[in-house]
Design a protein around this motif. Structure first.
Motif, PDB file in Angstrom:
ATOM      1  N   PHE A  13       0.468  -1.095   0.284  1.00  0.00           N
ATOM      2  CA  PHE A  13      -0.106   0.249   0.220  1.00  0.00           C
ATOM      3  C   PHE A  13       1.152   0.933   0.218  1.00  0.00           C
ATOM      4  CE2 PHE A  13      -1.982   3.528   1.903  1.00  0.00           C
ATOM      5  CZ  PHE A  13      -3.163   3.425   1.328  1.00  0.00           C
ATOM      6  N   PRO A  14       0.884   2.426  -0.937  1.00  0.00           N
ATOM      7  CA  PRO A  14       1.608   3.292  -0.502  1.00  0.00           C
ATOM      8  C   PRO A  14       1.058   4.645   0.720  1.00  0.00           C
ATOM      9  CG  PRO A  14      -0.466   3.823  -2.256  1.00  0.00           C
ATOM     10  CD  PRO A  14      -0.787   2.416  -1.934  1.00  0.00           C
ATOM     11  N   PHE A  15       1.643   3.690   1.398  1.00  0.00           N
ATOM     12  CA  PHE A  15       1.106   4.802   2.552  1.00  0.00           C
ATOM     13  C   PHE A  15       2.355   6.028   2.745  1.00  0.00           C
ATOM     14  CE2 PHE A  15       2.124  -0.140   4.288  1.00  0.00           C
ATOM     15  CZ  PHE A  15       0.819  -0.015   4.997  1.00  0.00           C
ATOM     16  N   LEU A  23       8.727  15.672   3.154  1.00  0.00           N
ATOM     17  CA  LEU A  23       9.496  14.440   2.293  1.00  0.00           C
ATOM     18  C   LEU A  23      10.065  13.280   1.767  1.00  0.00           C
ATOM     19  CD1 LEU A  23      12.681  15.068   1.135  1.00  0.00           C
ATOM     20  CD2 LEU A  23      14.049  14.221   3.670  1.00  0.00           C
ATOM     21  N   SER A  24       9.314  12.685   3.002  1.00  0.00           N
ATOM     22  CA  SER A  24       8.767  10.821   2.542  1.00  0.00           C
ATOM     23  C   SER A  24       7.818  11.019   1.608  1.00  0.00           C
ATOM     24  CB  SER A  24       7.992  10.452   3.975  1.00  0.00           C
ATOM     25  OG  SER A  24       8.891  10.469   4.717  1.00  0.00           O
ATOM     26  N   HIS A  25       6.944  12.102   1.326  1.00  0.00           N
ATOM     27  CA  HIS A  25       5.933  11.455   0.151  1.00  0.00           C
ATOM     28  C   HIS A  25       6.504  12.352  -1.341  1.00  0.00           C
ATOM     29  CE1 HIS A  25       1.418  12.452  -0.704  1.00  0.00           C
ATOM     30  NE2 HIS A  25       2.064  13.259  -1.724  1.00  0.00           N
ATOM     31  N   LEU A  26       7.114  13.453  -1.057  1.00  0.00           N
ATOM     32  CA  LEU A  26       7.975  13.666  -2.354  1.00  0.00           C
ATOM     33  C   LEU A  26       9.116  12.395  -2.880  1.00  0.00           C
ATOM     34  CD1 LEU A  26       9.482  17.618  -1.377  1.00  0.00           C
ATOM     35  CD2 LEU A  26       7.824  16.495  -3.491  1.00  0.00           C
ATOM     36  N   LYS A  27       9.282  12.320  -1.375  1.00  0.00           N
ATOM     37  CA  LYS A  27      10.027  10.579  -2.252  1.00  0.00           C
ATOM     38  C   LYS A  27       9.870   9.207  -2.928  1.00  0.00           C
ATOM     39  CE  LYS A  27      12.645   9.699   1.520  1.00  0.00           C
ATOM     40  NZ  LYS A  27      13.947   9.409   2.740  1.00  0.00           N
ATOM     41  N   GLY A  28       8.212   9.474  -2.469  1.00  0.00           N
ATOM     42  CA  GLY A  28       7.271   8.454  -3.287  1.00  0.00           C
ATOM     43  C   GLY A  28       6.883   8.870  -4.328  1.00  0.00           C
ATOM     44  N   LEU A  29       6.770   9.840  -4.550  1.00  0.00           N
ATOM     45  CA  LEU A  29       6.222  10.450  -6.036  1.00  0.00           C
ATOM     46  C   LEU A  29       7.241   9.434  -7.362  1.00  0.00           C
ATOM     47  CD1 LEU A  29       5.732  13.954  -5.513  1.00  0.00           C
ATOM     48  CD2 LEU A  29       4.182  12.362  -5.967  1.00  0.00           C
ATOM     49  N   VAL A  34       4.342   6.665 -12.955  1.00  0.00           N
ATOM     50  CA  VAL A  34       4.386   8.272 -13.324  1.00  0.00           C
ATOM     51  C   VAL A  34       4.504   8.616 -14.361  1.00  0.00           C
ATOM     52  CG1 VAL A  34       5.016  10.661 -12.233  1.00  0.00           C
ATOM     53  CG2 VAL A  34       3.920   8.672 -10.264  1.00  0.00           C
ATOM     54  N   VAL A  35       5.644   8.246 -14.361  1.00  0.00           N
ATOM     55  CA  VAL A  35       6.516   8.340 -15.922  1.00  0.00           C
ATOM     56  C   VAL A  35       5.549   8.004 -16.914  1.00  0.00           C
ATOM     57  CG1 VAL A  35       7.973   7.964 -16.795  1.00  0.00           C
ATOM     58  CG2 VAL A  35       8.470   7.936 -15.124  1.00  0.00           C
ATOM     59  N   GLU A  36       5.087   6.500 -16.533  1.00  0.00           N
ATOM     60  CA  GLU A  36       3.701   6.125 -17.574  1.00  0.00           C
ATOM     61  C   GLU A  36       2.842   7.377 -17.619  1.00  0.00           C
ATOM     62  OE1 GLU A  36       2.583   1.178 -18.410  1.00  0.00           O
ATOM     63  OE2 GLU A  36       1.995   2.112 -16.464  1.00  0.00           O
ATOM     64  N   ARG A  37       2.198   7.551 -16.907  1.00  0.00           N
ATOM     65  CA  ARG A  37       0.590   7.973 -16.983  1.00  0.00           C
ATOM     66  C   ARG A  37       1.416  10.087 -17.171  1.00  0.00           C
ATOM     67  NH1 ARG A  37      -3.586   6.403 -13.952  1.00  0.00           N
ATOM     68  NH2 ARG A  37      -4.882   7.867 -15.491  1.00  0.00           N
ATOM     69  N   LEU A  38       2.858  10.752 -18.177  1.00  0.00           N
ATOM     70  CA  LEU A  38       3.122  11.826 -17.761  1.00  0.00           C
ATOM     71  C   LEU A  38       1.942  12.330 -19.524  1.00  0.00           C
ATOM     72  CD1 LEU A  38       4.978  13.102 -16.272  1.00  0.00           C
ATOM     73  CD2 LEU A  38       6.694  13.310 -18.236  1.00  0.00           C
TER      74      LEU A  38
END
Length: 199
Positions: A13-15, A23-29, A34-38
């Motif tokens: 799960f994307p906790f 910072l934890s949120h940004l590291k998950g991005l 994400v690249v696939e749906r850019l």
């Protein structure tokens, strides 16, 4: 994997999405999807394409209906009993242990509703089986969590109840339709109302 204290996740799960730490949120991005749906994201920024709902709700009913889940074969498949699974011999329920720790860290006046979601009757363990007994012990562990904390309710919809015997309420054994979702929603609202009535 059942009964293991580490509770390994088959589909993590994307906790990080809900992490208070920026910072934890940004590291998950940065992820492949994400690249696939850019392209879609750029189109959204340019004012084209359909945006997701602001509340994040996704109605999967049209997708299921488009795949023929109203056809006679799908309805027939729904009623085929699930294969018997081996009951967890450990007698441990790591998810309940972890949830107890989470609940202990919440403000005591926070209203919490724990719920086991609906499952079509053919998706439940066979009555009288060891698997059913094990699942009953698991549900009892979560019910005990709710009973042991103030302003906490336990709603067990993963059981033999009339709503879970009606094929019209389900697409498959675990994905239920809006009609049943509204029933669950009302049950949650009633539980919250009952716990806050004295305020």
């Amino acid at each position: 994997m059942r009964g293991r204290p580490a509770l390994p996740l088959r589909h993590p799960f994307p906790f990080w999405l809900y992490d208070a730490d920026v910072l934890s949120h940004l590291k998950g991005l940065p992820r492949f999807d994400v690249v696939e749906r850019l392209g879609e994201r750029v189109a959204f920024l340019a004012g084209y394409g359909e945006r997701a709902r602001p509340d994040g709700y996704w109605d999967y009913a049209p997708e299921y209906l488009g795949m023929g889940y109203d056809g006679p074969d799908k309805v027939k498949d729904l009623s085929v009993p699930r294969p018997t699974m081996q009951a967890d011999p450990t007698g441990r329920f790591p998810a309940a242990v972890l949830l107890r720790e989470v609940l202990a860290g919440l403000p005591p006046d926070l209203v919490v509703v724990l719920i086991s979601p609906p499952v079509f009757i053919a998706g439940l363990p066979a009555a009288g089986s060891e698997e059913a007994a094990n699942e009953g012990r698991c549900m009892a562990a979560f019910a005990a969590l709710a009973a042991g904390r103030p302003r906490t309710a336990w709603l067990d919809w993963r059981s033999d109840r009339p709503e879970n015997r009606d094929p019209a309420n389900f697409f498959d054994k675990t994905h239920y339709r809006a009609s049943l979702a509204h029933e669950v929603e009302r049950a949650v609202a009633q539980a919250v109302s009952k716990m806050t009535a004295a305020e």
